[in-house]
Design a protein around this motif. Structure first.
Motif, PDB file in Angstrom:
ATOM      1  N   GLU A  47     -10.284  -3.238 -11.467  1.00 54.79           N
ATOM      2  CA  GLU A  47      -9.121  -3.684 -10.698  1.00 54.79           C
ATOM      3  C   GLU A  47      -8.459  -2.509  -9.985  1.00 54.79           C
ATOM      4  N   ASP A  48      -8.339  -1.390 -10.679  1.00 58.05           N
ATOM      5  CA  ASP A  48      -7.753  -0.190 -10.069  1.00 58.05           C
ATOM      6  C   ASP A  48      -8.583   0.274  -8.875  1.00 58.05           C
ATOM      7  N   HIS A  49      -9.884   0.342  -9.062  1.00 58.03           N
ATOM      8  CA  HIS A  49     -10.770   0.813  -7.995  1.00 58.03           C
ATOM      9  C   HIS A  49     -10.698  -0.114  -6.784  1.00 58.03           C
ATOM     10  N   ALA A  50     -10.624  -1.421  -7.032  1.00 61.84           N
ATOM     11  CA  ALA A  50     -10.557  -2.382  -5.936  1.00 61.84           C
ATOM     12  C   ALA A  50      -9.275  -2.190  -5.117  1.00 61.84           C
ATOM     13  N   ARG A  51      -8.163  -1.924  -5.797  1.00 63.00           N
ATOM     14  CA  ARG A  51      -6.897  -1.698  -5.083  1.00 63.00           C
ATOM     15  C   ARG A  51      -6.981  -0.445  -4.211  1.00 63.00           C
ATOM     16  N   ILE A  52      -7.592   0.600  -4.743  1.00 58.82           N
ATOM     17  CA  ILE A  52      -7.724   1.848  -3.976  1.00 58.82           C
ATOM     18  C   ILE A  52      -8.558   1.607  -2.719  1.00 58.82           C
ATOM     19  N   VAL A  53      -9.698   0.940  -2.874  1.00 63.87           N
ATOM     20  CA  VAL A  53     -10.582   0.704  -1.734  1.00 63.87           C
ATOM     21  C   VAL A  53      -9.919  -0.213  -0.711  1.00 63.87           C
ATOM     22  N   ASP A  54      -9.233  -1.230  -1.175  1.00 60.46           N
ATOM     23  CA  ASP A  54      -8.548  -2.140  -0.248  1.00 60.46           C
ATOM     24  C   ASP A  54      -7.548  -1.373   0.623  1.00 60.46           C
ATOM     25  N   ALA A  55      -6.798  -0.458   0.011  1.00 61.04           N
ATOM     26  CA  ALA A  55      -5.828   0.332   0.763  1.00 61.04           C
ATOM     27  C   ALA A  55      -6.513   1.282   1.739  1.00 61.04           C
ATOM     28  N   ILE A  56      -7.635   1.839   1.326  1.00 60.16           N
ATOM     29  CA  ILE A  56      -8.382   2.743   2.212  1.00 60.16           C
ATOM     30  C   ILE A  56      -8.884   1.984   3.436  1.00 60.16           C
ATOM     31  N   VAL A  57      -9.432   0.805   3.229  1.00 63.52           N
ATOM     32  CA  VAL A  57      -9.948   0.002   4.334  1.00 63.52           C
ATOM     33  C   VAL A  57      -8.828  -0.320   5.325  1.00 63.52           C
ATOM     34  N   ARG A  58      -7.627  -0.561   4.814  1.00 61.31           N
ATOM     35  CA  ARG A  58      -6.478  -0.862   5.671  1.00 61.31           C
ATOM     36  C   ARG A  58      -5.825   0.397   6.236  1.00 61.31           C
ATOM     37  N   ARG A  59      -6.349   1.581   5.854  1.00 62.84           N
ATOM     38  CA  ARG A  59      -5.798   2.875   6.260  1.00 62.84           C
ATOM     39  C   ARG A  59      -4.337   3.020   5.817  1.00 62.84           C
ATOM     40  N   ASP A  60      -4.045   2.416   4.660  1.00 67.18           N
ATOM     41  CA  ASP A  60      -2.710   2.513   4.067  1.00 67.18           C
ATOM     42  C   ASP A  60      -2.731   3.682   3.080  1.00 67.18           C
ATOM     43  N   ALA A  61      -2.496   4.888   3.593  1.00 66.68           N
ATOM     44  CA  ALA A  61      -2.616   6.091   2.772  1.00 66.68           C
ATOM     45  C   ALA A  61      -1.630   6.088   1.611  1.00 66.68           C
ATOM     46  N   GLY A  62      -0.407   5.628   1.870  1.00 69.15           N
ATOM     47  CA  GLY A  62       0.599   5.632   0.807  1.00 69.15           C
ATOM     48  C   GLY A  62       0.187   4.793  -0.380  1.00 69.15           C
ATOM     49  N   THR A  63      -0.276   3.571  -0.120  1.00 68.32           N
ATOM     50  CA  THR A  63      -0.699   2.684  -1.202  1.00 68.32           C
ATOM     51  C   THR A  63      -1.949   3.218  -1.890  1.00 68.32           C
ATOM     52  N   ALA A  64      -2.875   3.751  -1.115  1.00 66.33           N
ATOM     53  CA  ALA A  64      -4.100   4.289  -1.706  1.00 66.33           C
ATOM     54  C   ALA A  64      -3.800   5.448  -2.644  1.00 66.33           C
ATOM     55  N   VAL A  65      -2.944   6.373  -2.207  1.00 66.92           N
ATOM     56  CA  VAL A  65      -2.592   7.534  -3.026  1.00 66.92           C
ATOM     57  C   VAL A  65      -1.846   7.090  -4.286  1.00 66.92           C
ATOM     58  N   ARG A  66      -0.919   6.179  -4.132  1.00 62.44           N
ATOM     59  CA  ARG A  66      -0.180   5.696  -5.297  1.00 62.44           C
ATOM     60  C   ARG A  66      -1.106   4.979  -6.280  1.00 62.44           C
TER      61      ARG A  66
END
Length: 265
Positions: A195-214
């Motif tokens: 679940e954690d990994h999926a959230r990180i990848v989803d944010a990366i795909v959306r280019r949402d750096a803040g969410t990905a880093v958090r």
């Protein structure tokens, strides 16, 4: 080099390791024995009996042990003796605090530089991880998991040079031993990590750096706290909590704050 089967665990034990190229095979076997707990924390490594078991001189064995020492899995003592590194709460706390800061900064640098092909590669690696987790192939999952975390910071070297990227890679290797302890002790660990990994990848795909880093920082902090809950339930992980607070309170996208923290590592 030919191999022999370890009757206890089914692992391949190298025999007759003599060339420099095959030192890595010996390194890999001893490393796996440490990570799997066959050679326990603080246990001395008797080089002569081990060299005899593998049918090698002590020279390639010493080289393999030096590689493990650089990785933090073994430590040197007097008279060229070696022992497996301790598993201390303080060490786990400081290691994961460093990972949170460095990898948050690394991911922040990487996201805007990712090509479409590189983003697809991250997505594909996540799919491989999930597939191997589903069929229970832990060895393959570990391989893709390590690759996944490396890909998240793939452009650190491009921006800052090899010193920072090498430091991050070294810390990731050191953390593997602790993470395996958690994964082996909690049947929910793989699902939580997925679940954690999926959230990180989803944010990366959306280019949402803040969410990905958090999301990455919370993932690393969660792993550290669960490892510590197994090893030292009463330990206060102040370093991990402070590192997570720094990332989240900086807005997860404050490069200046993360750079200052990374330089302090």
């Amino acid at each position: 080099a030919r191999s022999e089967v370890d009757a206890e665990g089914g692992e391949r034990r190298p025999a007759g390791v003599r060339s420099a190229n095959n030192v890595r095979e010996l390194y890999a076997w001893v490393r796996a024995a440490i990570l799997n707990g066959k050679i326990g924390a603080d246990e001395p490594i008797s080089q002569s009996p081990l060299a005899a078991e593998f049918g090698v001189s002590r020279t390639p064995l010493r080289e393999a042990l030096r590689m493990l020492q650089a990785e933090g899995l073994v430590v040197g003592e007097l008279n060229q003796r070696m022992r497996v590194a301790s598993l201390t709460a303080e060490g786990i706390d400081s290691l994961y605090a460093a990972r949170i800061i460095l990898e948050a900064f690394g991911l922040l640098l990487t996201i805007p530089r990712l090509t479409a092909a590189e983003t697809t590669r991250i997505q594909q690696t996540l799919k491989y991880m999930n597939a191997h987790n589903w069929i229970g192939d832990r060895s393959a999952w570990e391989e893709h998991h390590n690759a996944f975390h490396g890909l998240l910071v793939m452009h650190v070297g491009t921006v800052l040079g090899s010193t920072m990227s090498d430091m991050i890679a070294n810390f990731q290797l050191r953390a593997e031993r602790h993470r395996r302890l958690y994964v082996n002790s909690d049947p929910r660990a793989s699902a939580i990590a997925a679940e954690d990994h999926a959230r990180i990848v989803d944010a990366i795909v959306r280019r949402d750096a803040g969410t990905a880093v958090r999301s990455l920082s919370e993932h690393l902090a969660r792993t550290a706290l669960r490892v510590l809950a197994v090893r030292a339930p009463d330990f206060d992980a102040h370093a991990v909590r402070n590192a997570l607070r720094l990332v989240t309170e900086s807005g997860s996208g404050d490069a200046a704050a993360l750079l200052l923290a990374a330089n302090a590592m």
